[in-house]
Design a protein around this motif. Structure first.
Motif, mmCIF file in Angstrom:
data_model
loop_
_atom_site.group_PDB
_atom_site.id
_atom_site.type_symbol
_atom_site.label_atom_id
_atom_site.label_comp_id
_atom_site.label_asym_id
_atom_site.label_seq_id
_atom_site.Cartn_x
_atom_site.Cartn_y
_atom_site.Cartn_z
ATOM 1 N N ARG A 70 46.805 26.127 54.508
ATOM 2 C CA ARG A 70 47.973 25.360 54.430
ATOM 3 C C ARG A 70 48.915 26.192 53.378
ATOM 4 N NH1 ARG A 70 48.658 20.550 52.316
ATOM 5 N NH2 ARG A 70 46.307 20.234 51.694
ATOM 6 N N VAL A 71 48.303 26.873 52.465
ATOM 7 C CA VAL A 71 49.195 27.728 51.554
ATOM 8 C C VAL A 71 49.534 28.863 52.748
ATOM 9 C CG1 VAL A 71 48.791 29.356 49.513
ATOM 10 C CG2 VAL A 71 47.826 27.180 49.533
ATOM 11 N N PRO A 120 54.912 22.147 57.730
ATOM 12 C CA PRO A 120 53.890 23.216 57.785
ATOM 13 C C PRO A 120 52.521 22.721 57.503
ATOM 14 C CG PRO A 120 55.322 23.230 55.967
ATOM 15 C CD PRO A 120 55.633 22.143 56.799
ATOM 16 N N SER A 121 52.311 21.411 57.159
ATOM 17 C CA SER A 121 50.937 20.891 56.788
ATOM 18 C C SER A 121 50.103 20.935 58.013
ATOM 19 C CB SER A 121 51.190 19.760 56.244
ATOM 20 O OG SER A 121 51.856 18.870 56.965
ATOM 21 N N TYR A 122 50.685 20.794 59.149
ATOM 22 C CA TYR A 122 49.622 20.619 60.437
ATOM 23 C C TYR A 122 50.418 21.443 61.546
ATOM 24 C CZ TYR A 122 52.609 16.975 62.534
ATOM 25 O OH TYR A 122 53.444 16.139 63.195
ATOM 26 N N PHE A 134 42.893 23.848 52.614
ATOM 27 C CA PHE A 134 44.003 24.185 51.539
ATOM 28 C C PHE A 134 44.708 25.369 51.513
ATOM 29 C CE2 PHE A 134 45.413 25.128 47.145
ATOM 30 C CZ PHE A 134 46.552 24.206 47.215
ATOM 31 N N LEU A 135 43.820 26.441 51.660
ATOM 32 C CA LEU A 135 44.329 27.890 51.562
ATOM 33 C C LEU A 135 44.773 28.225 52.743
ATOM 34 C CD1 LEU A 135 41.404 29.517 49.390
ATOM 35 C CD2 LEU A 135 43.746 29.139 48.639
ATOM 36 N N LEU A 170 52.633 27.701 54.835
ATOM 37 C CA LEU A 170 53.892 27.589 54.239
ATOM 38 C C LEU A 170 54.432 29.188 53.716
ATOM 39 C CD1 LEU A 170 55.608 25.364 53.122
ATOM 40 C CD2 LEU A 170 54.809 25.723 50.947
ATOM 41 N N VAL A 171 53.613 30.006 52.949
ATOM 42 C CA VAL A 171 54.017 31.363 52.686
ATOM 43 C C VAL A 171 54.596 32.057 53.923
ATOM 44 C CG1 VAL A 171 53.205 33.433 51.772
ATOM 45 C CG2 VAL A 171 52.517 31.309 50.652
#
Lengths: 532, 532
Positions: free
Chosen positions: A209-210, A190-192, A206-207, A213-214
């Motif tokens: 990526r959050v 989920p990071s990229y 960052f947000l 993931l969510v």
């Protein structure tokens, strides 16, 4: 060792000999369980090619459908369903109207959710009527197919494949909730790797990526909501407990309509074959369209279509769009079946249908206004035409974001845009050279491939027919549970070993120390007592 | 939309036009920095094909080498190195002799380690003499190459590519310590992707999975031991701090000599192209060999070679082997340059060189005795010849295990085997039909491909030359650090949010409870006081 370059024809000859030994050179027998709508349109091109190569193709489809109609290249087996053509057309028309109707976010969400529920029920009922059609199933059982070719977005084809014990090949863009990753055991960081519906690119802060993931959570619900009824249906029909994930993980080959000129690079598995652009094959432009294009003069044309499902829109929106189209000097070919807007400018020609890919291929085409369906977007890329994207639902928002992030088009919110917004966007993609340059670069990369995606798709369908599947491409990950796959049991074991070793070493040290101290104590004590 | 199948020639025409616009149709300019030994032999076949397609190929190589010699298909630029041909030959001969010499595990380990250290120093020195050869580097700088083609097992080519700011294409079997996975950002789950040197298959039990994970530690040391000197050299030469991992992660395309008929299915990345079997192109069998094969009668022949690096073996072993070979009715063609064993049976013909792939392709070939080098093994698969494998070093043990696990051959420990062991193994793979059937099945799967691996390799080298790299295939993972890649920062953030929410909720509840109690307390107190 042989060091001189290949005489490849020799390999080809070996192959043909080999196939004739296998008794398959004369052609295999393929069962197709298609999904209606645009999904069917590109699949049909593969069927045409398979027929040309001498295979027998049998398509099973409901008697009532949007696009699946009999053709020369395949035998069609139809089965009755409990709804009429009018009901189906009405349902799909209502779906697109609901999408285009304005309202608050919540109103639109509820409206679209309810419509989605109804459409899903329609698909499920269609599947039930296929599986429980005894006569048709008997025919399929007796036909001894070599493979099943299907789109797993509706997993009905795989239930049939499982029942017939026949290997399957999938043809799809992806499964919105990400079940394709799970079913192929394909890593999906989920990071990229942006999740569907997030409209992220592969470079996220960052947000983002959050959020990415969510988004796994609604995906889980979406998967469950959509596929649970099929798991139930499959378990009943196959008379054993089975989930859709179990079923899909059995596919031999996944033909994915992806290409990394549009989609973001991400891990793949050996049985995932990329065939993005499979639908970009050309035929000749019909004469009436050729005439319109030639009459367009130096300014050329703009092609405008909102896809095979949307051909009319609410009048207010249609008038706004007509206004915008009037502001450019190009001739606009607009696929539109609704009531003619009274402000329709002279440069706009309304047509009930248009040969989209062949029009886009014309050197006089300056821009493409599209809803951002994956087929249309790939046709835009193949033909290097900059786009104005007005996404409506499904993966269209993500497709539009991808085109925009590559600098090859501009995205508009069809509900919120004004006539001026549209006019500006259209003028920008036509006149700002950057857009044409970017889409040309993407197009060059996309077309520079060792084999046409259509031939690649045909090869892999034939491969599965010839070899009764492709078990050598199946990763051993399928035989591991979640804990084993992530080596959690191994890590826990190693941790215990390390901690135990540390504990024992510590105990040994302490024991030694104590013995030393004790000895010292013992040797000093007598000294002390002596001193006293 | 265009729904009729492709007129593919049109695409080809577009492509050619496109290329001529790019000025590349006349051919590009490719710099090759090869690695000596068998690595070079298959790479040379790709260069021959590239030359045929009109490209200019320049190979830079040391004046002293095992196999890299001038040829018609490329321009050769040589540079001096501080050792002689005799020294190099002696070094490699000693390497193989050390490998074949008996002894305890520790003795052999120390011997091979020391030899490996010497050979590594040779390679490093060769690289230094390339980089610091001012005249040659000036020529390379002025030559304006379109791409560098190299084998990254020795990362010298990538240092040159970096210095010249030219994109690179790699051609390799893999990097033993797994640096290829790291450099491509390719997921590599230890739960089902066996590590090099473990001799595991992809189906491992718990203890094997433990061993597979633990093997990451020596791999780390191996990577460091081998590549650290190159990181130092590159940093000095490029005048900035850089590691080999940084350098390798810049490659545009990785052409991997893998195919899942032999290797185990595992994740791939978009810029990893599989070209296993690239070395299986045939030419005609020389007449003297044709004569030997034809004279072999109904029993046919056995081909025996321990690869391009090993051509003689200790006499004791040679006599044992000769004994074993005498026990089969087949004519054995043995590549051997050492002293002739006195017990050499009549059915064994010693040759200094043999056209391995073309002999294997002959229908009279019954078995292949090989050291299990990847080239030989793929030639065995291409030609469907069952194998007896006697691995010596490097990836050969793993290759042998793979062939054995597919039921297509038997592995022997060359140091420990008796004459009888070898005789039994040879008779088994020849007479037990299972082995022939299995290798035939693998061969059929391997040869059934949409495009020959040699053409695929050539396509991707040309692609990188035409487009100055392949940035659209580069995953965004390269721009993330380890914590970000694994979303550890996001997980930590979400955990903090959840815990904080729980904490605040708990505090609120407690506050409310306390207020309620307090109120109760207050309301009850006066009652109490009233009651008093």
């Amino acid at each position: 060792m042989a060091l001189v370059p290949a005489s490849h024809p020799q390999v080809a000859v070996t192959l043909v000999l080999l196939l004739s030994v296998l008794g398959l050179a004369a052609g295999g027998k393929l069962l197709v369980v298609p999904v209606d709508g645009s999904h069917w349109l590109s699949m049909r091109e593969v069927l045409d090619s398979l027929k040309e190569k001498g295979h027998e193709v049998v398509v099973v489809a409901p008697e009532v459908s949007l696009h699946i109609k009999p053709a020369k290249s395949f035998v069609m087996k139809m089965y009755p369903v409990p709804f009429t053509q009018e009901e189906l057309d009405r349902d799909f028309h209502a779906f697109t109207q609901d999408t285009l109707e304005e309202g608050t976010f919540l109103e639109r969400f509820v409206r679209i959710y309810q419509r989605f529920e109804k459409t899903s029920a329609l698909f499920l009922s269609t599947c039930e009527h296929l599986l429980y059609n005894k006569e048709l199933m008997r025919y399929l059982e007796e036909s001894k197919f070599d493979a099943v070719f299907t789109d797993p977005v509706i997993p009905c084809g795989q239930i049939v494949a499982e029942h017939l014990s026949v290997p399957s090949v999938y043809f799809l863009r992806g499964i919105p909730c990400g079940l394709d990753f799970e079913a192929t055991q394909c890593p999906n960081p989920p990071s990229y790797v942006p999740r569907v519906f997030t409209e992220h690119t592969d470079h996220m802060n960052f947000l983002q990526r959050v959020k990415n993931l969510v988004f796994e959570i609604p995906n889980l619900f979406l998967c469950n909501f959509f596929f649970q009824p099929y798991s139930k249906l499959a378990s009943e029909f196959l008379q054993r407990d089975v989930t859709v994930l179990d079923l899909l993980s059995k596919a031999s080959i996944w033909l994915l309509r992806l290409d990394f000129v549009l989609d973001y690079p991400r891990p793949l598995m050996p049985n995932i074959i990329l065939i993005g652009g499979v639908n970009c094959a050309h035929k000749e432009l019909p004469q009436e369209f050729e005439a319109i294009v030639n009459a367009s003069g130096e300014h050329g044309i703009v092609v405008f279509s909102l896809g095979s499902m949307v051909s009319d829109i609410p009048m207010k929106k249609a008038r706004e769009i007509a206004d915008a189209l009037g502001s450019v000097p190009q001739t606009v070919l607009w696929r539109y079946t609704g009531e003619v807007p009274s402000n329709l400018p002279k440069n706009v020609k309304l047509v009930k249908w248009l040969p989209q890919n062949d029009l886009l291929a014309h050197p006089k085409t300056r821009a493409f206004i599209t809803h951002g369906g994956s087929h249309g977007v790939y046709e835009g890329i193949c033909n290097a035409v900059p786009m104005v994207l007005m996404p409506l639902f499904g993966d269209q928002m993500d497709n539009a974001k991808r085109v925009e992030s590559r600098g090859a088009g501009l995205t508009l919110n069809i509900l919120e845009m004004t006539s001026e917004d549209m006019s500006n966007a259209l003028k920008t993609v036509i006149n700002d050279k950057k857009y044409k340059e970017n889409i040309k670069r993407l197009s060059e990369l996309h077309l520079d491939r060792p084999i046409h995606p259509l031939d690649l798709a045909v090869h892999w369908v034939e491969f599965v027919m010839r070899h009764k599947g492709a078990p050598h491409l199946r990763p051993a990950a399928h035989d591991l549970n979640w804990i084993q796959y992530h080596s959690l049991d191994v890590i826990a074991f190693l941790l215990v070993v390390v901690l135990l070793s540390l504990f024992i070493s510590l105990k040994c040290c302490m024991f030694c120390c104590r013995r030393c101290c004790f000895k010292k104590g013992r040797t000093s004590k007598p000294t002390k007592s002596k001193s006293h």
